[in-house]
Write an enzyme that holds these catalytic residues in place. Structure first.
Site, PDB file in Angstrom:
ATOM      1  CB  SER A   1      -5.258   7.492  -0.641  1.00 30.93           C
ATOM      2  OG  SER A   1      -5.293   7.068   0.853  1.00 30.93           O
TER       3      SER A   1
ATOM      4  CG  HIS B   1      -0.119   6.780   0.994  1.00 31.36           C
ATOM      5  ND1 HIS B   1      -0.424   6.171   2.116  1.00 31.36           N
ATOM      6  CD2 HIS B   1      -1.515   7.316   0.356  1.00 31.36           C
ATOM      7  CE1 HIS B   1      -1.719   6.389   2.205  1.00 31.36           C
ATOM      8  NE2 HIS B   1      -2.422   7.152   1.210  1.00 31.36           N
TER       9      HIS B   1
ATOM     10  CG  HIS C   1       2.416   5.980  10.458  1.00 27.34           C
ATOM     11  ND1 HIS C   1       1.450   7.021  10.810  1.00 27.34           N
ATOM     12  CD2 HIS C   1       1.912   5.203   9.073  1.00 27.34           C
ATOM     13  CE1 HIS C   1       0.298   6.818  10.012  1.00 27.34           C
ATOM     14  NE2 HIS C   1       0.537   5.773   9.104  1.00 27.34           N
TER      15      HIS C   1
ATOM     16  NE  ARG D   1      -2.430   0.353   9.033  1.00 30.72           N
ATOM     17  CZ  ARG D   1      -2.395   1.339   8.369  1.00 30.72           C
ATOM     18  NH1 ARG D   1      -3.125   1.674   7.584  1.00 30.72           N
ATOM     19  NH2 ARG D   1      -1.194   1.935   8.251  1.00 30.72           N
TER      20      ARG D   1
ATOM     21  CG  ASP E   1       2.263  -0.229   2.935  1.00 30.77           C
ATOM     22  OD1 ASP E   1       1.247  -0.660   2.643  1.00 30.77           O
ATOM     23  OD2 ASP E   1       2.269   1.058   3.229  1.00 30.77           O
TER      24      ASP E   1
END
Ligand code: CMX
Length: 441
Positions: free
Chosen positions: A241, A271, A318, A327, A373
């Protein structure tokens, strides 16, 4: 917009001069070597971009202008009675390189509130799409409709001097960030809540008001949105992105066109769409097993079935990180504080105990640990936001902060059109036999 624009301009002039000097003295220094495998395998590990807003360390995770997520949680200003950072503060930090004061953040909040009015044709354009359109498609279409407002496109067509590109890019970026929560909330309420829309609350901060317009108006959901909008904002420049936004912007496509392009990349399942895939995968597991609290043994079998079917385990792995994503950890801490007994959240934590050793045992996966995620959906479901196809839109609203701050820098630094060299396998074969050369060797 005075203060923040002036602060940015002063910083940008300084950095531009520094880079000029740096390139004059060291421009021919070699940064790394490129292997043939990297050319074929997604340019992994190849340094080729400058992104000022954040830097990703494979072991430590993301740092925004040098600050880790726990540091941001302690150092960035918060909403009244809040513990989580205000994402406006992160935007200020990414843009200027300096930690904002309470006053700086209030200034950004104020700027965004004043510019949050979305023209009617944007809603009409979204309304023209069938209700079964994916929310990310509606979102990007909404952003494209908003492109009519671009100062950059107008200034360019009127013949702006290239030294001034940064200014309309800045104005577009701020306007876009100000309006995205309204567009996203509109899509959510249209698709899932009978078209019953909620007016913005001008007294709330950017993320708090977003939570309010979505229809989740309690204190801890607002806190979740502040955290969520902060941690998803940026992940250096090479992810799909951020890189796409930068790439498209390098053709001097305006910030709306660039951001929309980037968000089409975010909508891919490897993604940003992984956040919907994770919760879908867990719901399907629950249904298959007939329980909302699967044991580790049950999860283990389900993971093996997923892999045997030739699918990825969403939320794990990743391209750069080699440890648990901070995160993910930040969301886990939020879960422990606000909803420690939630069954779905506990399932996510059990998945976390189960998946890494299985992925590790395959021997080919470079990072068996969870990414951002893997956790986010379970927190959203707890508060009633169960419509998982919408999750990537939340990611997209947050990601605007990082990619827009970077795009402003791109135009201020006068970065040129991006145009790497590609080759053919035919050329590679000739090159290996010494019959031809690869340009740039
Ligand atoms: N489940 C199963 N297989 C996986 C895997 C996973 N979670 N992660 C990687 N692999 C596989 C790859 O598909 C690849 O297989 P092949 O060699 O058969 O093609 C192999 O392991 C090596 O991959 P890698 O070098 O470790 O990972 P990449 O850098 O190529 O890909 C990523 C990174 C994120 C696309 C990958 O880990 C993945 O598909 N994860 C699941 C989807 C996901 O969670 N994406 C979200 C990432 C965060 C974000 O951008 O939001």
């Amino acid at each position: 917009m005075g203060i923040i624009k002036d602060t940015f301009k002063a910083k940008a002039d300084m950095v531009t001069a520094e880079i000029k000097e740096l390139l004059k003295e060291h421009g021919n220094k070699v940064i790394g070597q490129v292997q043939l495998s990297q050319v074929y395998q997604g340019m992994r590990g190849m340094t080729g971009l400058v992104t000022e807003t954040s830097l990703l360390d494979a072991q430590e995770g993301i740092r925004f202008r040098g600050y880790s997520i726990p540091e941001l949680q302690s150092k960035l200003p918060k909403a009244p009675k809040g513990d989580e950072p205000l994402p406006e503060g992160l935007f200020y930090l990414m843009l200027t390189g300096d930690l904002p004061s309470e006053q700086d953040v209030a200034h950004v909040t104020d700027i965004l509130q004043r510019r949050s009015h979305v023209p009617n044709h944007v809603f009409a354009t979204i309304d023209a799409l069938p209700l079964n359109t994916h929310p990310m498609t509606m979102f990007v279409v909404g952003v494209m409709a908003l492109q009519t407002e671009s100062y950059f496109a107008k200034a360019y067509s009127e013949g702006i001097n290239k030294k001034d590109y940064w200014e309309p890019a800045f104005d577009d970026a701020i306007l876009l960030i100000a309006r995205l929560p309204r567009i996203a909330a509109y899509i959510y309420r249209r698709k899932y809540k009978n078209n019953e829309h909620i007016n913005p609350n001008g007294l709330l901060d950017w993320a708090g008001n977003f939570a309010h317009m979505l229809g989740y108006d309690n204190h801890s959901f607002r806190e979740l949105m502040r955290l969520y909008m902060t941690i998803h904002a940026d992940h250096e420049g090479g992810n799909v992105s951020a890189h796409t936004t930068h790439l498209v912007g390098s053709a001097l496509s305006d910030p709306y066109l660039s951001y929309a392009a980037g968000m089409n990349g975010l909508a891919g399942p490897l993604h940003g769409l992984a956040n919907q895939e994770v919760i879908k995968w867990i719901f399907e597991m629950q249904e298959k097993l007939g329980t909302d609290s699967p044991t580790k043994e049950q999860i283990e079998q389900y993971v093996k079935d997923t892999l045997a079917a030739g699918k990825v385990v969403p939320g794990y792995g990743h391209a750069v990180l080699r440890k648990t994503d901070p995160r993910f950890t930040a969301q886990m801490e939020f879960g422990k504080k606000h909803l420690p007994d939630d069954k779905l959240v506990n399932t996510v934590w059990r998945v976390y105990e189960t998946v890494p050793p299985i992925l590790q045992s395959l021997g080919k996966i470079k990072n068996p640990w969870p990414n951002v995620d893997a956790h986010s959906g379970a927190l959203l479901v707890h508060y009633g936001l169960v419509e998982y196809e919408f999750y990537t839109v939340l990611f997209a609203v947050s990601r605007a902060l990082g990619v827009m701050a970077s795009l402003i820098w791109d135009r201020a630094l006068g970065l040129p059109i991006e145009r790497p060299k590609s080759i053919t396998t035919e050329l590679v074969k000739k090159w290996l036999k010494g019959e031809d050369e690869i340009w740039g060797e």
